[in-house]
Design a protein around this motif. Structure first.
Motif: not given
Length: 103
Positions: A18-20, A57, A60
């Motif tokens: 997951s990119c944050h 990233w 996850t």
């Protein structure tokens, strides 16, 4: 789909990650001293770069560790990933663009 190299687990499918958002954004030292406008700038405004962008990233569906990636937002090409404690790598996207140019 594309592959992403987790600094701890190795190469994995992008669906595990997951990119944050943008990396290397320093939290203000004394947030209580900021005006509402300054706090809003810190919380909401990012560079939104077209081209090479440094992102945070998380793996996850793997080790669940955070790392940074240098990714081209146009092509999705990932130039490299690195641990948060490591410095950002220098990226020279012009070399990639000019590599196919035979003129």
């Amino acid at each position: 789909m594309f592959l992403i190299t987790c600094p701890w687990c190795g190469e994995r499918d992008q669906t595990e990650f997951s990119c944050h958002g943008e990396a290397h954004i320093a939290r203000p030292q004394h947030p209580q001293q900021l005006s509402d406008e300054q706090w809003g700038d810190y919380v909401f405004f990012r560079s939104n770069t077209k081209g090479v962008h440094y992102e945070r990233w998380v793996h996850t569906h793997g080790c669940r560790r955070w790392f940074n990636a240098a990714r081209n937002t146009v092509t999705d090409h990932i130039y490299g990933t690195y641990k948060p404690s490591e410095p950002a790598p220098e990226i020279y996207p012009e070399a990639e663009i000019n590599a196919g140019n035979t003129k």
